[in-house]
Every structure is written in structure tokens, then in C-alpha cells.
Design an enzyme around this catalytic site. Structure first.
Site, PDB file in Angstrom:
ATOM      1  N   HIS A  58       2.117   3.337  -9.042  1.00  0.00           N
ATOM      2  CA  HIS A  58       1.935   1.908  -9.340  1.00  0.00           C
ATOM      3  C   HIS A  58       3.105   1.390 -10.181  1.00  0.00           C
ATOM      4  CE1 HIS A  58      -1.861   2.304  -7.467  1.00  0.00           C
ATOM      5  NE2 HIS A  58      -2.479   2.900  -8.470  1.00  0.00           N
ATOM      6  N   LEU A  61      10.320 -20.910  -4.136  1.00  0.00           N
ATOM      7  CA  LEU A  61       9.307 -20.022  -3.563  1.00  0.00           C
ATOM      8  C   LEU A  61       7.947 -20.201  -4.253  1.00  0.00           C
ATOM      9  CD1 LEU A  61       8.527 -17.451  -1.843  1.00  0.00           C
ATOM     10  CD2 LEU A  61       9.224 -16.101  -3.830  1.00  0.00           C
ATOM     11  N   ASP A 110       0.824  -1.212   0.000  1.00  0.00           N
ATOM     12  CA  ASP A 110       0.000   0.000   0.000  1.00  0.00           C
ATOM     13  C   ASP A 110       0.858   1.261   0.000  1.00  0.00           C
ATOM     14  OD1 ASP A 110      -2.440   1.316  -0.020  1.00  0.00           O
ATOM     15  OD2 ASP A 110      -2.587   1.383   2.171  1.00  0.00           O
TER      16      ASP A 110
HETATM   17  C1  IPE Z   1      -5.537  -2.645  -0.040  1.00  0.00           C
HETATM   18  O1  IPE Z   1      -5.211  -1.311  -0.140  1.00  0.00           O
HETATM   19  C2  IPE Z   1      -5.457  -3.308  -1.375  1.00  0.00           C
HETATM   20  C3  IPE Z   1      -4.139  -3.425  -1.957  1.00  0.00           C
HETATM   21  C4  IPE Z   1      -3.006  -3.010  -1.451  1.00  0.00           C
HETATM   22  C5  IPE Z   1      -4.092  -4.092  -3.224  1.00  0.00           C
HETATM   23  P1  IPE Z   1      -6.322  -0.170  -0.271  1.00  0.00           P
HETATM   24  O2  IPE Z   1      -5.574   1.097  -0.412  1.00  0.00           O
HETATM   25  O3  IPE Z   1      -7.276  -0.508  -1.343  1.00  0.00           O
HETATM   26  O4  IPE Z   1      -7.081  -0.269   1.129  1.00  0.00           O
HETATM   27  P2  IPE Z   1      -7.874   0.836   1.948  1.00  0.00           P
HETATM   28  O5  IPE Z   1      -8.849   1.460   1.014  1.00  0.00           O
HETATM   29  O6  IPE Z   1      -6.861   1.832   2.422  1.00  0.00           O
HETATM   30  O7  IPE Z   1      -8.482   0.086   3.088  1.00  0.00           O
HETATM   31  C1  IPE Z   2      -1.702   0.246  -3.262  1.00  0.00           C
HETATM   32  O1  IPE Z   2      -1.467   1.605  -3.280  1.00  0.00           O
HETATM   33  C2  IPE Z   2      -1.908  -0.322  -4.646  1.00  0.00           C
HETATM   34  C3  IPE Z   2      -3.290  -0.729  -4.924  1.00  0.00           C
HETATM   35  C4  IPE Z   2      -4.283  -0.701  -4.076  1.00  0.00           C
HETATM   36  C5  IPE Z   2      -3.560  -1.223  -6.244  1.00  0.00           C
HETATM   37  P1  IPE Z   2      -2.673   2.635  -3.265  1.00  0.00           P
HETATM   38  O2  IPE Z   2      -3.047   2.925  -4.688  1.00  0.00           O
HETATM   39  O3  IPE Z   2      -3.770   2.189  -2.394  1.00  0.00           O
HETATM   40  O4  IPE Z   2      -1.949   3.913  -2.657  1.00  0.00           O
HETATM   41  P2  IPE Z   2      -2.524   4.893  -1.566  1.00  0.00           P
HETATM   42  O5  IPE Z   2      -2.936   4.061  -0.388  1.00  0.00           O
HETATM   43  O6  IPE Z   2      -3.688   5.591  -2.191  1.00  0.00           O
HETATM   44  O7  IPE Z   2      -1.393   5.799  -1.256  1.00  0.00           O
HETATM   45 MG    MG Z   3      -4.137   2.418  -0.423  1.00  0.00          MG
END
Ligand code: IPE
Ligand code: IPE
Ligand code: MG
Length: 228
Positions: A29, A123, A12
Site C-alpha cells: 500500500h 483535472l 489492485d
Molecule cells: C477492489 O479491490 C477495491 C480497491 C482496489 C480499492 P479488492 O482487492 O478489494 O477486490 P476483490 O476482493 O479482489 O474483488
Molecule cells: C488494492 O490492493 C488496494 C486496496 C484494496 C486497498 P489489494 O490490497 O487488494 O492487493 P491484492 O489484490 O491483495 O494483491
Molecule cells: Mg485486491
């Protein structure tokens, strides 16, 4: 290091990493791919048994269409690219989650990656795509009801298209500072150790994984018993 260590990571913070640099979220990303490569590399070196990475949750479909499209493009490009590396490193790659809503390009990339790496004995790398733990639990219950099969682990494995059952999660890492599961591996994390770090995913790499593993080794796991 461990015969059956299962590490799971909620990758995240990509969006915030990009925003802090004045970049579009999708740049975060793209930057996250490097972290993923590095973490897998170190997981292989540390002889981790199973590594499950949360790449796209079922709730992530709610994001702007442009972001979802960019994520799907990255997946469709990276899966075949990483497949070659997985074969070289004896990694078995499998994808867990729903498959019926993914674009055809991603679906084909999944089938290719799984078929080409199925003989890997090192792995076991699992990528969670269109994954929701609650959805998987409900489907597992439905599977048991319609098949008369009482083995819940088997039903759950089937429910999210896993190729085989895996050990429960030992260490759950979440980058980006949030301290929640966001519908990831609810069943499998029953006795997982949680490690939360404020670093955004694009800033996370092999060295940070080692720090998390060192913290994990300091934990005393009791599984409800009294330590002897
Ligand atoms: C969880 O992160 C999903 C992934 C990392 C793929 P999100 O950014 O979607 O989760 P919330 O919205 O903060 O709970
Ligand atoms: C995690 O990073 C990747 C996915 C959920 C696909 P985020 O896109 O949720 O990044 P933040 O949390 O908004 O910074
Ligand atoms: Mg996120």
C-alpha cells in the site's frame, strides 16, 4: 486530449506485490502511493477531464484491523500532502463514498483537501473511499423517494457525497490481473471500455497509463448504434 474524458482505475495488486517480495501487505500500500502520484501527473499532462481512483471499498472493512488501520493512516497522511500539489497543478480533489464510518483524522483530511482545491479548474481527481456502487444506487433510490426528485444522476451524486455530476466513465482500468468491477461505478460504467492489466498497482505508472490510453483510442465505441 479530450474535453470530457473520464478514466477510472481500480488500483489492485498491492498485497500480492508485497507478498512476492516477502514484505507485509501494508508495504504494498505504501509503494502504491508513488504510482498514484505518477498517474495523476500524467493524467494532468494528457488533459484528462476526470480521474476516479478506487482506494478503499466498503467491503475492504472486512480486512484485518491492522491492514485497515495502516490504510487509513496512509490516507490521513497523504491527503494533506497531496493537497498542496493539487493546488499547484490546478487539480480539484473530491472524495466519493460514505463518510460516517471513516476515522476522524481521515474525515478532517477530506474536508481540508476538498475545501483547499475546490477552485481547481484542471483535472477533477476523485478518490473513492468506503465506496460501494450498490450502496450508492440504493441510497439514490431512497433519496428520490423521500425528496420526490426524479433526477437520478443528481440523486446518485448526492448519495455518494460527490460535489457535482461527472461524465460517464469512458475507460475503466484495473491492475492486478482480476477482471471484475468489485462494486465500483456500476451505473457510470454502462458504456465504459474495460482495460485489464496483470501489472500490480505499485508497478503501474505514467507509461502504463499511456499504453492504456493508446489501447482505448483503438476501440470503436458504438453506444448501441450502427457505425456510419
Ligand atoms: C477492489 O479491490 C477495491 C480497491 C482496489 C480499492 P479488492 O482487492 O478489494 O477486490 P476483490 O476482493 O479482489 O474483488
Ligand atoms: C488494492 O490492493 C488496494 C486496496 C484494496 C486497498 P489489494 O490490497 O487488494 O492487493 P491484492 O489484490 O491483495 O494483491
Ligand atoms: Mg485486491
Amino acid at each position: 486530449m479530450n474535453d470530457s474524458l473520464h478514466v477510472a482505475i481500480i488500483m489492485d495488486g498491492n498485497g500480492r506485490w508485497a507478498r512476492e517480495r516477502g514484505l507485509p501487505r501494508t508495504a504494498g500500500h505504501h509503494a502504491g502511493v508513488k504510482s498514484l502520484r505518477e498517474v495523476v501527473e500524467v493524467a494532468v499532462q494528457r488533459q484528462i477531464h476526470t480521474l476516479t481512483l478506487y482506494a478503499f471499498s466498503s467491503d475492504n472493512w472486512q480486512r484485518p484491523k491492522s491492514e485497515v488501520t495502516a490504510l487509513m493512516r496512509i490516507l490521513a497522511a497523504q491527503l494533506p500532502a497531496q493537497t498542496a500539489r493539487c493546488i499547484r497543478q490546478n487539480i480539484r480533489l473530491s472524495i466519493i463514498g460514505r463518510r460516517d464510518r471513516l476515522p476522524e483524522t481521515v474525515l478532517q483530511a477530506i474536508l481540508y483537501a476538498e475545501a483547499r482545491t475546490e477552485k481547481g479548474t484542471g483535472l477533477h481527481l476523485r478518490l473513492a473511499l468506503d465506496y460501494s456502487a450498490r450502496d450508492a444506487l440504493v441510497r439514490a433510490a431512497q433519496y428520490i423517494r423521500s425528496n420526490g426528485n426524479g433526477d437520478f444522476t443528481h440523486a446518485l451524486t448526492h448519495a455518494y457525497n460527490a460535489t457535482c455530476p461527472v461524465p460517464d466513465v469512458d475507460l475503466l482500468i484495473r491492475t492486478g490481473g482480476e477482471q471484475r468491477l468489485s462494486d465500483f461505478l456500476l451505473w457510470e460504467c454502462a458504456y465504459a471500455e474495460f482495460y485489464f492489466t496483470p501489472e500490480y498497482w505499485p508497478d503501474f505508472g505514467g507509461a502504463q497509463l499511456d499504453v492504456a490510453l493508446a489501447a482505448f483510442r483503438q476501440r470503436q465505441r458504438r453506444f448501441g448504434a450502427v457505425p456510419v
